[in-house]
Design an enzyme around this catalytic site. Structure first.
Site: not given
Length: 434
Positions: A292, A335, A341, A350, A365, A371
């Protein structure tokens, strides 16, 4: 053009171009930068968005030719705005928690764009010209004979519902959900709501102006193309009559009266201009084998900091796109990130959250807070068969910053703050290594 003339806006394309446009022919000087004696008795005025000596590649300035100099007004007087706040935010401690809000409620009748702004979080300082503040706006009335000039920062507007008619010194733009608007620092504007109501997100950038990111190994194509950014053409507001101008300066608000519109620019040339951009034109990049990619692959605009490769603020989107990676967990991985963020949702769902993250809402976050996908999303993504999948009808975005976003006291006390956000990460089963 008089305020009564409401023709469709006209545009010229290209990000950072040296534009030249006039509402009446024969105004722009030919062969000279800006003679002080202007045709038709107009006044030459320079608007500088960077220091005079900034490198040519990042220097921003525009010459305007106007009916009256913008200095033609009386003394400004301090006024209050209860909900539009300015960093630094130190009235409450920044919690070491992940936070999420539902959409903010509708404002009282008669609320225009400026009055409907509520500050959620921010960082840095307007005085030191670093960091950002993130707000939501809600409006159900147009700005009538009222104008805004923000000396603290440029404004990146992300509509979520309802269109905006944005009248500026350089001309007029109409921006709708699915598009974004960039208003330079110090440029006067007046914002109408043609649909009767509008709401969305606003990033007030105190730092280096937003620019297109470098493409690096991607090569010469991809992400946002400069030609898809649209700047307005000159459209002079010549109407007279008393108007109010609201100035935002070092977090304070100052109101003054002027005998005519500050948008009385007959012609202009330069590269300091408002822009709009249709996010549907973004060329999303991604993996076609495994893994990803980092979200930075979806950066539309960046405000760089003094540390190379580390943003004062990145504007990143998660648009409709194909997911085709093999042997890969496709939602964002779990992560912790040194960058902070703050996310919003324009429409749809989402892909990292099963529920609770709604259009008009916000999630936050901050630095190093763990998260990732919630338990329901993890379970679904772990068991579904991998096949090429098209994400449709979605548009999430993120403001990512090297600075921690400090929530405001009013945001932490807001009734739409979700008290149980941490619960979405309950229910994970323990791994069972051999």
């Amino acid at each position: 053009m008089d305020r009564a003339a409401a023709a469709e806006p006209q545009y010229q394309s290209g990000f950072g171009n040296e534009f030249a446009t006039e509402a009446s022919p024969g105004v722009l000087p030919v062969g000279r930068n800006s003679p002080q004696r202007v045709a038709h008795g107009l006044y030459a005025e320079l608007i500088s968005g960077t220091a005079f000596t900034a490198p040519r590649a990042v220097n921003l300035r525009t010459w305007t030719y106007r009916l009256r100099p913008s200095a033609a007004h009386g003394k400004a007087h301090a006024v209050a705005h209860p909900c539009w706040l300015t960093a630094p935010f130190t009235e409450v401690a920044a919690p070491a928690n992940r936070l999420r809000w539902n959409a903010w409620p509708e404002p009282a009748p008669g609320t225009d764009f400026v009055d409907g702004i509520v500050t959620v979080a921010g960082n840095g300082s307007a005085e030191t010209q670093s960091g950002t503040a993130v707000h939501v706006y809600r409006a159900n009335a147009s700005m009538r004979d009222r104008y805004l000039m923000n000396a603290d920062g440029e404004m990146l507007v992300v509509p979520q519902s309802g269109a905006l008619d944005v009248h500026t010194e350089m001309g007029r733009l109409r921006v709708a959900p699915g598009e974004i608007l960039l208003l330079p620092r110090g440029v006067h504007c007046r914002i109408d709501v043609p649909d009767g109501a509008a709401r969305g997100y606003l990033c007030e950038n105190y730092g280096a102006p937003f620019r297109l990111p470098e493409l690096g190994p991607l090569g010469s194509n991809g992400l946002a193309n400069p030609r898809d950014f649209l700047a307005p053409v000159a459209a002079c507001e010549s109407a007279t009559g008393p108007v109010r101008i609201l100035r935002k300066f070092l977090g304070g608000f100052w109101e003054l009266e002027r005998a005519s519109s500050p948008l009385d620019v007959v012609a202009w040339h330069g590269n300091l201009a408002p822009y709009k951009y249709d996010l549907a034109h973004f060329m999303a990049m991604g993996s076609i084998t495994f893994d990803h990619p980092d979200p930075s692959i979806n950066t539309v605009l960046t405000s760089p900091s003094e540390i190379g490769g580390t943003a004062n603020c990145d504007f990143v989107i998660f648009p409709p796109r194909w997911l085709v990676m093999e042997d890969t967990f496709r939602p964002p991985w779990f992560h912790r990130n040194v960058m902070s963020e703050l996310m919003g949702l324009v429409r749809g769902v989402y892909d990292a959250k099963a529920e609770g993250f709604v259009p008009g809402g916000i999630s936050l976050h901050n630095c190093m807070l763990p998260h990732g996908p919630d338990a329901a999303t993890f379970e679904r993504a772990s068991t579904e068969a991998l096949a090429p999948r098209r994400l449709e009808d979605t548009m999430a975005f993120m403001f990512e910053s090297r600075h921690v976003f400090r929530p405001t006291a009013q945001a932490l006390a807001a009734p739409n703050l979700q008290p149980d956000y941490d619960e979405v990460w309950r229910g994970f089963q323990s791994g069972n290594p051999a």
